[in-house]
Motif scaffolding. Structure first.
Motif, short mmCIF file in Angstrom:
data_model
loop_
_atom_site.label_atom_id
_atom_site.label_comp_id
_atom_site.label_asym_id
_atom_site.label_seq_id
_atom_site.Cartn_x
_atom_site.Cartn_y
_atom_site.Cartn_z
N UNK A 34 0.83 -1.21 0.00
CA UNK A 34 0.00 0.00 0.00
C UNK A 34 0.86 1.26 0.00
N UNK A 84 -1.69 4.42 4.69
CA UNK A 84 -2.78 3.85 5.47
C UNK A 84 -3.20 4.88 6.51
N UNK A 85 -4.45 5.30 6.46
CA UNK A 85 -4.99 6.28 7.40
C UNK A 85 -4.08 7.50 7.54
N UNK A 109 -0.89 7.74 7.13
CA UNK A 109 0.52 7.49 7.41
C UNK A 109 1.14 6.92 6.15
#
Ligand code: SF4
Lengths: 172, 405, 166
Positions: free
Chosen positions: A163, A166-167, A169
């Protein structure tokens, strides 16, 4: 019992789903490309009948496989059509092991759950499900176990892409 | 601990209509205590979880009615890494999932790869491996036992045990240079020979440890408070243990005499066992019921002594010789698959490796004993008192690095 | 000056408020028990008899963030944990400090490349004061990190100076 004995016994009691055995062999000296196969022997089992097979192994008094030591999946290669399910059985009473392999197609990775036979499969199956995208039909608790609940993708598949973030970060 | 009340209304205490008259003439009111379920969130940052694990407990008054472990707060993708780095490069990662028993992890992984390669390990290497693995088992049990005392409120044993552990770590540091993450047991043998004087220092450690060990037993094992808090708590019957696939001290605590070192011996354990150099302690239900927390701790404590015996056997039998087989720098492992399970301090540590003949593995699967042993909490926590929950969780002796990998 | 003269020479120190406050702060840093992974074992070793972090006034490990000044992030941080770290950090009273212990907390460590759930450095989540290198750092290294933090506190000031603008 050694592997041969276990296999004979499985055939004698007509264990459901038994498809054959695979034993290690030396490389063929004629064929340069053949590198042989090393390691452990295993039995091939039909994935749809795996719970029944495990039950037979557990209840037969000569096999007496009372412990599922390991239950996992493997993605052999990027362009392979199948995923493997690998189960390692252990017998406390008879002191022997048995390795089981099942093939399930990547496109339709669905198989019945083994939790009613061995409760130890519960967490192993949850892990295999989130990591490989396998659906275990009838699993009592099909949530993610190691990954966050909203994780996308199946990380252990060979074609998984890491990825970007994520959120909020960044992962780079 | 943060708690969230499920519903907003307060618990109510109402007097019921009947009054019980006791024989002595005293009167006691029967209270109809109505409580409501409360969800208690235990962790992930809680000193008694030994890492970062979260358990969602449902409590009715003081009694736990349901428990749901939540894992993954330390998921570090060890298995994915195994598919991306070379065989030898993966060795340091094995240190890091069960960081209390890194030597045993190195051993398990090396044995799995060696099984595929079919190499012969020099005898001296096998000896050193056994010594290191057993010393590490002692170190791991020391932490398990020490922190367990800490959980139950006994602070001193913890400090005592770290004192011995510190010496043990110094021993490891001498042989491989690291205190915690050793990467010492390599594929094909061990990294280097023991430095001069190391073996005699191990001998001295054994002598000292035997004395100190008695101290621990007096300090904690027969301590009245400790016994009260652990006996009859968290009982795991044998069939439940098998159903959940428990191994190691968790299984032996329930009275099953099964140890991979004895029953499916690997490396030198066959010889050692035939020499009757060690025994397998199993739970007896001495202080309470068979399979309670006390039994599990008892098994661990006794095991430390057995490990010392194994180390002594090796020290007596060790001879000079090479310590590593001839292994190329870039390892190409022959195609095939192998599963090797060894007895780690926590249970069966399994490594399932698949190779296609290349430099990089196709699959490196770790069967962590903590992961499997933890699942039993779902079954034994319900029905226990909230105050006993800590005792039960501590007695499973998990390492979160291994449950999450 | 008559009466007051020569009265206090022997028991009065003159100092700056800054120095005094900083000295109080740095001599009793209370860390939070925040062991995440392998490094936590070394953090425990620091707290135990052999290395004894109490010598530097930082031995009172608190289990609650509300009683702590220092968060020693000892171990690998992953996404699932990152949100909790943020929350715990927010719960700590100011002034608060963070030590990133070990390669993982500093920058992802051995999990940098293939760790899909690993946060590459806890400084992406909370501000970090001192980084301690090592995998795991030796207990002595953590003690040095603590002393570095004490140095940093020593040089801070209670008066907030207005930010200079060009
Ligand atoms: S820096 Fe090394 S020892 Fe510390 S948590 Fe990371 S992997 Fe473990």
């Amino acid at each position: 019992m050694d592997f041969q004995g276990i296999h004979d016994r499985l055939q004698a009691i007509q264990a459901p789903g038994l498809q054959g055995a695979d034993e290690p062999r030396e490389p063929d000296p004629e064929n340069k490309k053949d590198k042989g196969r090393f390691g452990d022997p295993f039995v091939l089992v039909d994935a749809k009948l795996l719970p029944a097979f495990l039950q037979v192994c557990r209840d037969d008094e000569r096999l007496n496989m009372d412990l599922v030591a390991d239950f996992t999946a493997t993605d052999p290669a990027k362009d392979d059509e199948n995923l493997w399910i690998n189960v390692q059985l252990l017998s406390i009473g008879q002191k022997h092991r048995l390795a089981i392999k099942c093939m399930i197609p990547k496109a339709n990775a669905v198989m019945p759950t083994s939790v009613p036979v061995h409760r130890s499969c519960q967490w192993h199956e949850r892990e295999a499900a989130e990591m490989y995208g396998i659906t275990f039909e009838g699993h009592p608790d099909p949530r993610h176990i190691l990954l966050p609940d909203d994780w996308v993708g199946f990380p252990m598949r060979k074609d998984y892409e890491f990825p970007e973030e994520y959120h909020g970060i960044s992962c780079k | 601990m943060t708690s969230t009340a499920q519903e907003t209304h307060e618990p109510t205490i109402t007097r019921s209509d009947e009054e019980v008259v006791l024989d002595s003439g005293e009167r006691e009111f029967m209270f109809d205590v109505r409580t409501q379920d409360m969800e208690v969130n235990f962790g992930p940052q809680h000193p008694a979880t030994h890492g970062v694990m979260r358990i969602l407990m449902r409590a009715d008054g003081e009694v736990c009615t349901g428990a749901q472990p939540h894992l993954g707060y330390l998921h570090r993708c060890a298995e994915k890494i195994g598919e991306n780095v070379e065989w030898l490069q993966y060795l340091p990662y094995t240190d890091r999932y069960d960081y209390l028993a890194a030597m045993n992890n190195n051993l398990g992984y090396s044995m799995a790869v060696e099984k595929l390669m079919g190499v012969e390990i020099p005898r001296r290497a096998l000896m050193i491996r056994t010594i290191c693995a057993e010393l590490n088992r002692i170190g791991s049990h020391l932490i398990a036992f020490g922190t367990y005392g800490l959980d139950l409120g006994a602070f001193t044993p913890f400090l005592y045990m770290f004192r011995e552990r510190e010496w043990m770590m110094a021993l490891f540091e001498k042989i491989c240079g690291a205190r915690l993450t050793y990467s010492y047991i390599r594929i094909g043998g061990v990294f280097n020979d023991a430095p001069p004087g190391w073996l005699s220092e191990v001998e001295r450690f054994c002598d000292t440890f035997e004395e100190k060990w008695k101290e621990y037993c007096d300090l904690l094992m027969v301590n009245h408070i400790f016994v009260k808090r652990t006996a009859d708590v968290g009982v795991i019957p044998v069939d439940m243990a098998l159903d959940f696939g428990l191994t190691g001290p968790m299984l032996r605590g329930s009275g099953v005499d099964f140890d991979l070192r004895k029953d499916m011996p690997y490396e030198l354990y066959d010889e050692i066992w035939k020499d009757k150099a060690f025994e397998i302690p199993v739970g007896t239900g001495e202080k309470g019921t068979l399979g309670d927390c006390w039994d599990r701790v008892y098994v661990r404590v006794m095991e430390m002594m057995e490990s010392i015996k194994i180390v002594r056997w090796c020290l007596a039998a060790i001879e000079p010789g090479p310590v590593i087989a001839d292994i190329p720098k870039t390892l190409r492992v022959p195609p095939g698959e192998a599963y090797v399970g060894i007895e780690n301090p926590r249970g069966e540590l399994g490594h399932y490796v698949v190779s296609d003949g290349g430099k990089v593995g196709v699959r490196v699967r770790v069967r962590g004993p903590s992961f499997v042993n933890l699942a039993v909490l779902e079954a034994i926590l319900p029905g226990a008192l909230i105050a006993d929950a800590i005792a039960i969780i501590g007695s499973t002796d998990i390492v979160v690095g291994e449950t999450d990998r | 000056m008559g009466f007051l003269e020569k009265q206090f020479q022997e028991n009065v120190l003159t100092t700056k408020v800054d120095w005094l406050l900083n000295w109080c702060r740095l001599s009793s840093i209370w860390p939070m028990t925040f062991g995440l992974a392998c490094c936590a074992i070394e953090m425990m070793a620091v707290g135990c008899a052999h290395h004894d972090i109490d010598r530097f006034g930082a031995g009172a490990f608190r289990a609650s963030p509300r009683q702590a000044d220092l968060m020693i992030v000892a171990g690998t941080v992953n996404f699932k944990m990152a949100e909790r770290i943020k929350r715990l950090y927010d719960q700590m009273p100011s002034p608060k400090y963070v030590i990133a212990m070990g390669a993982c907390a500093t920058g992802g460590g051995p999990y940098y490349k293939f760790g899909y759930t690993v946060v590459k450095g806890v400084d992406r989540v909370v501000p970090v004061d001192v980084y301690v290198a090592g995998c795991p750092p030796r207990p002595e290294a953590l003690l040095e990190g603590l002393m570095k933090l004490q140095e940093k506190i020593q040089n801070s000031s209670v008066i907030r100076r207005p930010a200079r603008t060009a």
